[in-house]
Scaffold this active site. Structure first.
Site, PDB file in Angstrom:
ATOM      1  N   ASP A  55      -0.887   1.477  -4.034  1.00 39.85           N
ATOM      2  CA  ASP A  55      -1.725   0.497  -4.745  1.00 39.85           C
ATOM      3  C   ASP A  55      -3.041   1.087  -5.247  1.00 39.85           C
ATOM      4  O   ASP A  55      -3.933   0.348  -5.679  1.00 39.85           O
ATOM      5  CB  ASP A  55      -1.980  -0.731  -3.881  1.00 39.85           C
ATOM      6  CG  ASP A  55      -2.712  -0.407  -2.597  1.00 39.85           C
ATOM      7  OD1 ASP A  55      -2.576   0.733  -2.108  1.00 39.85           O
ATOM      8  OD2 ASP A  55      -3.422  -1.288  -2.063  1.00 39.85           O
ATOM      9  N   SER A  93       0.798  -1.222   0.000  1.00 43.92           N
ATOM     10  CA  SER A  93       0.000   0.000   0.000  1.00 43.92           C
ATOM     11  C   SER A  93       0.834   1.278   0.000  1.00 43.92           C
ATOM     12  O   SER A  93       1.618   1.497  -0.892  1.00 43.92           O
ATOM     13  CB  SER A  93      -0.952  -0.048   1.193  1.00 43.92           C
ATOM     14  OG  SER A  93      -1.792   1.051   1.159  1.00 43.92           O
ATOM     15  N   ASP A 150      -2.375   6.453  -3.547  1.00 47.59           N
ATOM     16  CA  ASP A 150      -1.222   5.834  -2.882  1.00 47.59           C
ATOM     17  C   ASP A 150      -0.595   4.723  -3.713  1.00 47.59           C
ATOM     18  O   ASP A 150      -0.933   4.538  -4.889  1.00 47.59           O
ATOM     19  CB  ASP A 150      -1.656   5.303  -1.505  1.00 47.59           C
ATOM     20  CG  ASP A 150      -2.555   4.087  -1.620  1.00 47.59           C
ATOM     21  OD1 ASP A 150      -3.273   3.982  -2.636  1.00 47.59           O
ATOM     22  OD2 ASP A 150      -2.546   3.235  -0.717  1.00 47.59           O
ATOM     23  N   ARG A 199      -6.112   4.490  -1.804  1.00 47.59           N
ATOM     24  CA  ARG A 199      -6.317   5.677  -0.955  1.00 47.59           C
ATOM     25  C   ARG A 199      -6.367   6.931  -1.815  1.00 47.59           C
ATOM     26  O   ARG A 199      -5.878   6.920  -2.950  1.00 47.59           O
ATOM     27  CB  ARG A 199      -5.161   5.840   0.024  1.00 47.59           C
ATOM     28  CG  ARG A 199      -5.020   4.703   0.990  1.00 47.59           C
ATOM     29  CD  ARG A 199      -3.916   4.981   1.977  1.00 47.59           C
ATOM     30  NE  ARG A 199      -3.902   3.930   2.983  1.00 47.59           N
ATOM     31  CZ  ARG A 199      -3.406   4.063   4.205  1.00 47.59           C
ATOM     32  NH1 ARG A 199      -2.869   5.216   4.571  1.00 47.59           N
ATOM     33  NH2 ARG A 199      -3.429   3.074   5.065  1.00 47.59           N
TER      34      ARG A 199
HETATM   35  C1  G16 Z   1      -5.231  -0.704   5.323  1.00 48.60           C
HETATM   36  C2  G16 Z   1      -6.654  -1.134   5.265  1.00 48.60           C
HETATM   37  C3  G16 Z   1      -7.533   0.030   5.629  1.00 48.60           C
HETATM   38  C4  G16 Z   1      -7.158   0.569   6.982  1.00 48.60           C
HETATM   39  C5  G16 Z   1      -5.694   0.893   7.019  1.00 48.60           C
HETATM   40  C6  G16 Z   1      -5.314   1.184   8.431  1.00 48.60           C
HETATM   41  O1  G16 Z   1      -5.049   0.291   4.363  1.00 48.60           O
HETATM   42  O2  G16 Z   1      -6.979  -1.596   3.985  1.00 48.60           O
HETATM   43  O3  G16 Z   1      -8.844  -0.406   5.594  1.00 48.60           O
HETATM   44  O4  G16 Z   1      -7.846   1.721   7.295  1.00 48.60           O
HETATM   45  O5  G16 Z   1      -4.945  -0.212   6.591  1.00 48.60           O
HETATM   46  O6  G16 Z   1      -3.982   1.170   8.592  1.00 48.60           O
HETATM   47  P1  G16 Z   1      -3.369   1.092  10.021  1.00 48.60           P
HETATM   48  O7  G16 Z   1      -3.706  -0.242  10.630  1.00 48.60           O
HETATM   49  O8  G16 Z   1      -1.922   1.292   9.734  1.00 48.60           O
HETATM   50  O9  G16 Z   1      -3.967   2.236  10.799  1.00 48.60           O
HETATM   51  P2  G16 Z   1      -4.029   0.108   3.190  1.00 48.60           P
HETATM   52  O10 G16 Z   1      -4.268   1.297   2.309  1.00 48.60           O
HETATM   53  O11 G16 Z   1      -2.687   0.111   3.893  1.00 48.60           O
HETATM   54  O12 G16 Z   1      -4.345  -1.206   2.584  1.00 48.60           O
END
Ligand code: G16
Length: 545
Positions: free
Chosen positions: A281, A113, A279, A284
């Site tokens: 991938d 991500s 972001d 976001r």
């Molecule tokens: C991932 C999840 C999101 C979540 C985020 C939280 O995002 O897909 O649903 O809100 O992690 O991150 P943390 O646990 O670091 O607060 P992504 O965009 O990293 O896949």
């Protein structure tokens, strides 16, 4: 096809976090590490023989190596076909779109991500189900259990597939289809929004936008959709070529890591009226107006409040959902619309059941993710097109739209403070102390106000009744203000403490008070209750968003 069974021993710590397994490339590239995890996924599937798997990633370092290994393991486990994005590229939302459109059995997405990429940085892998969404906790727990007892993995002989050319090839009996990574996804987005109207906006002489792809996966998608289908002038998309190390940047669209975009929108000479970024991938997003950054929680609320302007949602929303630390601005919109607003733990996977059951139409998170029932992943470009559709209909600048939203609903002043890479042992002490204090906090007076309740958020899924405990410590004040403490589930180094601060301000005369000033009493409360500086040695957060 010769299937080879390779003896292996478990690696410690292959526990998926908020969104799959994320580790340093150096960890992932140890012989057998990726293979053990993939075999543990496959060992938990049932009925994949002859079925279709979708495979792709954000193009970060090690993506190419991992894809070849996974293709050979998919053949060994009996998949009938793999749909893989050209050059191994599929954004997370595009992977979800392909899984759903092609009726695939599931998908494997390779991404860490928003985390940096490169030989010394991060890599990640997660499994998505046939609904296009991340596997639930029951599945990821079972995968973790399997990684702890695995003794062999199955793979076929090397058969490096040329991923640069679209078309079909085979590994033994398994078909490998190299697909255009953009087509299915672009077609889906076109079915949701008023492309003609957006194209009209992009052609207006007074309107200029910039999309910063941050050298990450959304470059080709943004070029094709914004500059291709919608006719935005070339040059609208910047940093549009995906690079394995994201050009040395940190592909996280927030005011710190996308500072260049923010600065450009603050400079009248740039002539820009709308800015956006996504972001690593592509799931976001960040939305920026002239000298105005829209906070993700506000963006979600504005999106929900303007649903009538968007063709796909104009007939009405069944409900909306947000993760617990996301501000309650969405709840106010839902209350006015008379629809339910669900509060889930952090992690997109928790929205899946609500979307599948038709209980929620739109959902989002403070961590810059917004999406809808069109997919089972959050979707960066979807959010950008949603905003463009709103702007095309309302013909007002971004800041005015948000300020009017505040005037109508009140403002949920909000910030997230991140303390990155703190020692895991110190984070444990901090949370142990905090949890111990919880029963004593209710009724306590702080400068910020009196504590109404304090708890450790626990969620019971309204669809399948599954329960998730310890999803963040909340201190709730009588006036509706909150401080939430959580440990990130996506970091790869030490622990990242997130402190979420929120205060509701109804009076429009107070809406322009600087956020940090409005939240200062809550910052003081957080320090008093959690002793952040004393325990971690950190006096200020690394990132404020
Ligand atoms: C991932 C999840 C999101 C979540 C985020 C939280 O995002 O897909 O649903 O809100 O992690 O991150 P943390 O646990 O670091 O607060 P992504 O965009 O990293 O896949």
């Amino acid at each position: 096809m010769n299937i080879i069974t390779v003896a292996t021993t478990p690696f410690p710590g292959q526990k998926p976090g908020t969104s799959g397994l994320r580790k340093k490339v150096k960890v992932f590239s140890q012989p057998g590490y990726l293979e053990n995890f993939v075999q543990s996924i496959f060992d938990n599937l049932n009925g994949q023989q002859g079925k279709t798997l979708v495979l792709g990633g954000d193009g970060r370092y090690f993506n190419d190596v991992a894809i070849q290994i996974i293709l050979r393991m998919a053949a060994a486990t009996g998949f009938g076909r793999v749909l893989v994005g050209q050059n191994g590229i599929l954004s997370t939302p595009a992977a979800s779109a392909v899984i759903r459109k092609r009726g695939a059995f599931g998908g494997i997405i390779l991404s860490a991500s928003h985390n940096p990429g490169g030989p010394d940085d991060d890599f990640g892998i997660k499994y998505n189900l046939g609904n296009g969404g991340p596997a639930n906790e029951t599945f990821t727990d079972a995968v973790y259990a399997r990684t702890r007892e695995i003794s062999a993995y199955r793979i076929v002989e090397p058969a490096d597939i040329d991923l640069a050319c679209l078309g079909e090839t085979h590994i033994g009996a398994m078909r490998v289809s190299v697909i255009d990574p953009v087509a299915d996804y672009a077609e889906l987005l076109e079915s949701l929004f008023d492309f003609e109207r957006i194209a009209g906006l992009l052609a207006r002489p007074g309107f200029r936008m910039r999309f910063d792809a941050m050298h990450a996966v959304n470059g080709p998608y943004a070029h094709a959709i914004l500059e291709g289908c919608l006719g935005a002038p070339s040059g609208t998309v910047v940093n549009g070529t995906p690079l394995p190390d994201f050009g040395g940047g940190h592909p996280d669209p927030n005011p710190v890591y996308a500072a260049e975009l923010v600065t450009a929108l603050a400079d009248p000479a740039s002539g820009l009226s709308f800015g956006a970024a996504s972001d690593g991938d592509g799931d976001r997003n960040m939305i920026v107006g002239r000298s105005f950054i829209v906070s993700p929680s506000d963006s979600l609320a504005v999106i929900a409040a303007n649903y009538k302007l968007i063709p796909a949602y104009a007939e009405g929303l069944a409900g909306v959902a947000r993760s617990m630390p996301t501000s309650c601005a969405l709840d106010r919109v839902a209350a006015e619309l008379g629809i339910p607003c669900y509060e889930t733990p952090t992690g997109w996977k928790y929205f899946g059941n609500l979307l599948d059951a038709g209980k929620a139409t739109l959902c989002g998170e403070e961590s810059a993710g917004t999406g809808s029932n069109h997919l089972r992943e959050k979707d960066g470009l979807w959010a950008v097109l949603y905003w463009l559709n709103i702007l095309a209909c309302r013909d007002e600048p971004v800041d005015r739209i948000v300020r009017e939203h505040w005037r109508h609903f009140g403002r949920n002043v909000y910030a997230r403070h991140d303390y990155e890479g703190i020692e895991a042992a110190k984070a444990e002490i901090l949370f142990a102390e905090l949890r111990q204090k919880l029963p004593t906090l209710a009724g306590m007076e702080f400068v910020a106000g009196r504590v109404k309740a304090a708890d450790d958020f626990c969620y019971t899924d309204p669809v399948d009744g599954s329960r998730s405990d310890k999803q963040g410590v909340r201190v709730l004040l009588e006036d509706g203000s909150r401080v939430v403490f959580r440990l990130s589930g996506t970091g790869t180094e030490g622990a990242t403490l997130r402190v979420y601060l929120e205060r509701y301000v109804a009076d429009p005369a107070l809406h322009e008070i600087p956020v940090q000033e409005a939240l200062a009493p809550l910052v003081a409360l957080a320090e008093k209750v959690a002793r952040i500086a004393e325990i971690t040695g950190r006096k200020v957060p690394d990132v404020i968003s």
